[in-house]
Design an enzyme around this catalytic site. Structure first.
Site, PDB file in Angstrom:
ATOM      1  N   GLU A 401      26.003 -48.145   7.993  1.00 48.91           N
ATOM      2  CA  GLU A 401      24.927 -49.120   7.719  1.00 48.91           C
ATOM      3  C   GLU A 401      24.382 -49.724   9.027  1.00 48.91           C
ATOM      4  OE1 GLU A 401      23.497 -49.408   4.988  1.00 48.91           O
ATOM      5  OE2 GLU A 401      23.169 -51.442   4.305  1.00 48.91           O
ATOM      6  N   LYS A 406      20.025 -45.062  11.367  1.00 48.44           N
ATOM      7  CA  LYS A 406      19.306 -44.546  10.190  1.00 48.44           C
ATOM      8  C   LYS A 406      17.862 -44.202  10.573  1.00 48.44           C
ATOM      9  CE  LYS A 406      21.919 -47.017   6.533  1.00 48.44           C
ATOM     10  NZ  LYS A 406      22.694 -46.210   5.631  1.00 48.44           N
ATOM     11  N   SER A 428      22.632 -50.392   1.351  1.00 42.32           N
ATOM     12  CA  SER A 428      22.806 -51.480   0.388  1.00 42.32           C
ATOM     13  C   SER A 428      22.193 -52.776   0.894  1.00 42.32           C
ATOM     14  CB  SER A 428      24.284 -51.675   0.047  1.00 42.32           C
ATOM     15  OG  SER A 428      25.070 -51.609   1.193  1.00 42.32           O
ATOM     16  N   HIS A 449      19.694 -46.240  -4.614  1.00 41.44           N
ATOM     17  CA  HIS A 449      20.923 -47.017  -4.390  1.00 41.44           C
ATOM     18  C   HIS A 449      21.913 -46.784  -5.532  1.00 41.44           C
ATOM     19  CE1 HIS A 449      23.070 -51.086  -4.093  1.00 41.44           C
ATOM     20  NE2 HIS A 449      23.487 -50.334  -3.100  1.00 41.44           N
ATOM     21  N   ASN A 452      29.269 -47.967  -6.674  1.00 42.45           N
ATOM     22  CA  ASN A 452      30.619 -47.438  -6.490  1.00 42.45           C
ATOM     23  C   ASN A 452      31.497 -47.864  -7.667  1.00 42.45           C
ATOM     24  OD1 ASN A 452      32.908 -46.470  -5.274  1.00 42.45           O
ATOM     25  ND2 ASN A 452      33.048 -48.059  -3.716  1.00 42.45           N
ATOM     26  N   GLU A 461      19.563 -47.831  -8.658  1.00 40.19           N
ATOM     27  CA  GLU A 461      18.337 -48.563  -8.327  1.00 40.19           C
ATOM     28  C   GLU A 461      17.447 -47.661  -7.471  1.00 40.19           C
ATOM     29  OE1 GLU A 461      19.688 -53.221  -8.095  1.00 40.19           O
ATOM     30  OE2 GLU A 461      20.283 -51.942  -6.440  1.00 40.19           O
ATOM     31  N   ASN A 499      22.987 -56.549  -6.848  1.00 43.41           N
ATOM     32  CA  ASN A 499      23.835 -57.352  -5.967  1.00 43.41           C
ATOM     33  C   ASN A 499      23.313 -58.772  -5.848  1.00 43.41           C
ATOM     34  OD1 ASN A 499      25.558 -55.266  -5.646  1.00 43.41           O
ATOM     35  ND2 ASN A 499      24.703 -54.560  -3.705  1.00 43.41           N
TER      36      ASN A 499
HETATM   37  P1  NAI Z   1      31.626 -44.631   4.823  1.00 42.31           P
HETATM   38  O1  NAI Z   1      31.983 -45.309   6.085  1.00 42.31           O
HETATM   39  O2  NAI Z   1      32.664 -44.406   3.803  1.00 42.31           O
HETATM   40  O3  NAI Z   1      30.959 -43.201   5.145  1.00 42.31           O
HETATM   41  C1  NAI Z   1      29.961 -43.006   6.128  1.00 42.31           C
HETATM   42  C2  NAI Z   1      30.045 -41.554   6.561  1.00 42.31           C
HETATM   43  O4  NAI Z   1      28.896 -41.277   7.328  1.00 42.31           O
HETATM   44  C3  NAI Z   1      31.259 -41.248   7.416  1.00 42.31           C
HETATM   45  O5  NAI Z   1      31.918 -40.115   6.913  1.00 42.31           O
HETATM   46  C4  NAI Z   1      30.666 -40.953   8.796  1.00 42.31           C
HETATM   47  O6  NAI Z   1      31.386 -39.954   9.486  1.00 42.31           O
HETATM   48  C5  NAI Z   1      29.286 -40.477   8.438  1.00 42.31           C
HETATM   49  N1  NAI Z   1      28.270 -40.679   9.478  1.00 42.31           N
HETATM   50  C6  NAI Z   1      28.027 -41.789  10.204  1.00 42.31           C
HETATM   51  N2  NAI Z   1      26.972 -41.593  11.005  1.00 42.31           N
HETATM   52  C7  NAI Z   1      26.520 -40.329  10.775  1.00 42.31           C
HETATM   53  C8  NAI Z   1      25.458 -39.543  11.273  1.00 42.31           C
HETATM   54  N3  NAI Z   1      24.620 -40.022  12.197  1.00 42.31           N
HETATM   55  N4  NAI Z   1      25.307 -38.289  10.814  1.00 42.31           N
HETATM   56  C9  NAI Z   1      26.137 -37.790   9.898  1.00 42.31           C
HETATM   57  N5  NAI Z   1      27.175 -38.493   9.376  1.00 42.31           N
HETATM   58  C10 NAI Z   1      27.360 -39.748   9.804  1.00 42.31           C
HETATM   59  O7  NAI Z   1      30.410 -45.490   4.237  1.00 42.31           O
HETATM   60  P2  NAI Z   1      29.982 -45.697   2.709  1.00 42.31           P
HETATM   61  O8  NAI Z   1      30.746 -46.821   2.126  1.00 42.31           O
HETATM   62  O9  NAI Z   1      29.983 -44.384   2.033  1.00 42.31           O
HETATM   63  O10 NAI Z   1      28.493 -46.213   2.875  1.00 42.31           O
HETATM   64  C11 NAI Z   1      27.452 -45.344   3.241  1.00 42.31           C
HETATM   65  C12 NAI Z   1      26.117 -46.002   2.925  1.00 42.31           C
HETATM   66  O11 NAI Z   1      26.071 -46.332   1.538  1.00 42.31           O
HETATM   67  C13 NAI Z   1      25.874 -47.308   3.652  1.00 42.31           C
HETATM   68  O12 NAI Z   1      24.507 -47.385   3.944  1.00 42.31           O
HETATM   69  C14 NAI Z   1      26.271 -48.371   2.647  1.00 42.31           C
HETATM   70  O13 NAI Z   1      25.594 -49.584   2.856  1.00 42.31           O
HETATM   71  C15 NAI Z   1      25.819 -47.723   1.365  1.00 42.31           C
HETATM   72  N6  NAI Z   1      26.499 -48.166   0.152  1.00 42.31           N
HETATM   73  C16 NAI Z   1      27.864 -48.356   0.100  1.00 42.31           C
HETATM   74  C17 NAI Z   1      28.479 -48.748  -1.068  1.00 42.31           C
HETATM   75  C18 NAI Z   1      29.968 -48.904  -1.148  1.00 42.31           C
HETATM   76  O14 NAI Z   1      30.467 -49.435  -2.149  1.00 42.31           O
HETATM   77  N7  NAI Z   1      30.721 -48.468  -0.149  1.00 42.31           N
HETATM   78  C19 NAI Z   1      27.694 -48.977  -2.315  1.00 42.31           C
HETATM   79  C20 NAI Z   1      26.299 -48.665  -2.175  1.00 42.31           C
HETATM   80  C21 NAI Z   1      25.735 -48.311  -0.988  1.00 42.31           C
END
Ligand code: NAI
Length: 667
Positions: A401, A406, A428, A449, A452, A461, A499
């Protein structure tokens, strides 16, 4: 031998009816101008005409039997729920039930064999009709399912499906199907006794039905050991077990229908005449009660969300997901499970491997055959370098994030992607318009969106920035519907809809906790209101560090020296670290057993819920979503807000009406 005859004189619109050269009558249900067959008033009246025709012809020996089948891809999806709200009094309900029951009794009493030939969904009233037939045949094709989903609408089968399923399957099978509303595969339905015969494919149904008529097949009598389950003390014991199991899932004051069903089974399970009367007597008040009305509203809201997607478009074939962490990995798996081919990109090959392992578990749980699991795994392609971007119809980003990372990623993707590919971020908290800033065509970027855990949460969303193209938003809704989730279109703003509405509930709970109210009492109050989980337990599951970030983003003002701030500072982040508001053991919070008075809990619940209601009203006023129904739908499907209350704004409206009438009464 007679000739094949159709019966134009019956003047049918929703059925076709003909008697073939072997004197077998075929009633094919194909509701006019509807994609799905449901048993509404007109189809039932027309079925009445068909039954009368068979009664007349069979008494003269002019017909050998009747086959009831469907002309659509599903048999019957149930009664027509759109008509339910026209029954406003218990008397209305009883009259409608009496007519349906009489018709099904006449079918059962026909002197010639009657066969139900089932393909696709056979649900609710459709299953009640099938059970009134003398013999049920179903095909084993993938989409064929048998169910009594009535409890999900706050009722139970009312056209004597209760007693007929007990007669055919015995108490254990029949009550399980009615109490859970679960979809039963044809093989399991056959093993239970709800279906008498299976054929492999849809095309074999007609032939099998013909044979069943000519050989005068009938459902076999219930096995002695299943009949034994219906005797007094055994039935009482079973009813007690069912009550306990049901109570572990839902509260009787919120969802009375399953408990009423158990009561009538316990009292009259082996006395079909009395059970028949009791079924109607218990059904009518449920049908006009608040729970059923609100659950029907939830059903209509889900239909409304599905209908946002443009009709007739082509399904997307290929998705490319970037970020194989918690969200990206699970989004990729869900898209594969829904039939798409998905390439999954991450900087780390290990992250992709882990995501594939999680995906395999999902497929093994949800797809029954090994072949289907292997086929799904083959559709999930590891793609560290992102070589599949140019082939994708939709690209979903779920990386770390961070705004600048991004932005950079989307600037690269825009060049490589197909010109009409949907570009979506799962962010998010970051405004979509900011992420889109470095794109040549910022209107291409939207938010999709997910929540989880992805596999369990029904809502997604679809976030619209001021720059987003309306056509891309529509196509994104179609994609969300394609993967069998409910899309709600939300204007880009901090917290989006779900949220934003959930946060005041959680931060009010934290404030009450810091003011000295016991955590168990706070969570119990929310459960008593009907929330799926108490707010403090929810904070522990989300992670207190994430809650802390939300407080900063949405302005809830948590400080480091507050009790909550200290927990975060000390690394007590909730479930993931083993301690937060609760100590967690074996994946469960340790709660002390306590008793609180109902009045105290109700008062506290209102204190927790009211800020949520106020935030919902604000979202509507600010046009975050288009209508009040959209707010209610988003909050129910995104947060689990007590479905039997019909959504926050609907609940607020009822609350205001009750307050106004009490005030008027007091004057
Ligand atoms: P996470 O930390 O579990 O996974 C992120 C993944 O992205 C990691 O495997 C990392 O190696 C990879 N990564 C990072 N930079 C990269 C790049 N430049 N190129 C390719 N891979 C890259 O994070 P999570 O929790 O899955 O969150 C991901 C997104 O989803 C965030 O934007 C977060 O805000 C959003 N989100 C998260 C929720 C949650 O409950 N964890 C719910 C809804 C949205």
């Amino acid at each position: 031998m007679s000739v094949d005859t159709t019966h134009a004189d019956l003047d049918l619109k929703d059925w076709t009816f003909h008697i073939d050269f072997e004197d077998i009558a075929w009633a094919v249900f194909d509701r006019e101008n509807e994609s799905v067959n449901s048993l509404g008033r007109r189809p039932m009246e027309e079925l009445g005409k068909i039954v009368l025709e068979i009664e007349n012809k069979s008494s003269k020996g002019l017909v050998k039997g009747l086959v009831i089948m469907s002309g659509k891809s599903n048999f019957i999806a149930g009664a027509d729920i759109r008509e339910f709200d026209t029954y406003t009094t218990q008397a209305d309900v009883k009259t409608a039930l009496a007519e349906g029951i009489e018709l099904f009794d006449r079918i059962e009493a026909l002197r010639v064999p009657v066969v139900a030939a089932i393909h696709g969904y056979c649900l609710g009233g459709g299953l009640e009709l099938a059970l009134a037939c003398h013999y049920c045949i179903a095909d084993k094709e993938d989409g064929t399912r048998i169910a009594f989903p009535e409890v999900k609408l706050g009722i139970f089968p009312g056209l004597n499906g209760t007693l007929r399923s007990l007669k055919k399957a015995g108490p254990i099978g029949a009550m399980d199907v009615m109490l859970t509303g679960r979809m039963v595969r044809p093989g399991a339905a056959r093993a239970m006794g709800l279906i008498d015969k299976l054929v492999d494919t849809h095309h074999q149904l007609r032939w099998a039905a013909r044979k069943a008529i000519l050989k005068k097949h009938k459902s076999p009598k219930l096995a002695w050991w299943k009949r034994a389950m219906n005797f007094g003390p055994v039935r009482k014991y079973l009813a007690e077990q069912m009550r306990k199991k049901t109570a572990s899932k839902v509260r009787q004051d919120h969802y009375p229908a399953p408990f009423e069903l158990i009561d009538i089974f316990e009292k009259y399970g082996n006395d079909y005449d009395r059970l028949k009367r009791a079924e109607t007597e218990s059904f009518a008040p449920l049908m006009v009660g608040d729970t059923a009305k609100n659950l029907r509203r939830v059903f209509h809201l889900s239909e409304m969300l599905k209908n946002q997607a443009p009709k007739g478009g082509k399904d997307l074939q290929r998705a490319h997901v970037i970020g194989a962490g918690t969200m990206g990995g699970d989004i990729a798996a869900w898209c594969v499970f829904s039939g798409m081919e998905v390439s999954l990109q991450d900087m780390s090959a290990d992250a992709i491997e882990n995501a594939k392992k999680r995906a395999k578990k999902l497929f093994q749980k949800r797809l029954k055959s090994k072949v289907a699991v292997e086929a799904a795994m083959a559709r999930m392609i590891a793609d560290v370098g992102g070589g599949n971007v140019p082939r994708a119809d939709i690209i979903i980003e779920a990386i770390v994030e961070k705004l600048d990372i991004k932005q950079e990623l989307f600037a690269e993707l825009e060049v490589k992607a197909k010109p009409d590919a949907i570009l979506a971020t799962n962010t998010s908290s970051l405004p979509i318009e900011n992420i889109a800033r470095r794109l040549k065509n910022p209107e291409r970027l939207i938010g999709i969106h997910f929540f989880n855990p992805v596999a369990k949460m029904p809502l997604v969303e679809v976030i619209k920035a001021p720059s987003s193209d309306a056509d891309v938003i529509e196509r994104a809704c179609a994609f969300v519907t394609q993967i069998k989730k409910f899309p709600v279109v939300v204007k880009s703003n901090p917290g989006f809809l779900v949220n934003r509405v959930l946060s005041p509930y959680m931060f009010t709970a934290i404030a009450r906790y810091e003011a000295g109210i016991m955590r168990e009492k706070i969570d119990e109050a929310a459960l008593r209101f009907g929330m799926p989980m108490g707010p403090l337990e929810l904070c522990d599951i989300v992670g207190l560090d994430i809650c802390r970030n939300v407080s900063d983003t949405l302005g809830y003002g948590a400080t480091d020296d507050s009790e909550f701030g200290q927990l975060v500072k000390n690394g007590k982040l909730g479930k993931k670290t083993g301690e937060g508001f609760y100590v967690w053991e074996d994946g469960k919070p340790k709660k002390e057993e306590m008793n609180f008075s109902d009045e105290e809990l109700d008062k506290l619940a209102q204190e927790l819920i009211k800020p949520m209601l106020a935030e919902s009203e604000k979202c509507l006023k600010e046009g975050i979503v288009e209508t009040a129904d959209m707010v209610d739908a988003g909050v129910i499907f995104g947060t689990g807000f007590a479905p039997f209350r019909g959504g926050p704004l609907h609940y607020l409206e009822n609350l205001n009406e009750t307050n106004t009438s009490s005030a008027q009464a007091a004057e």
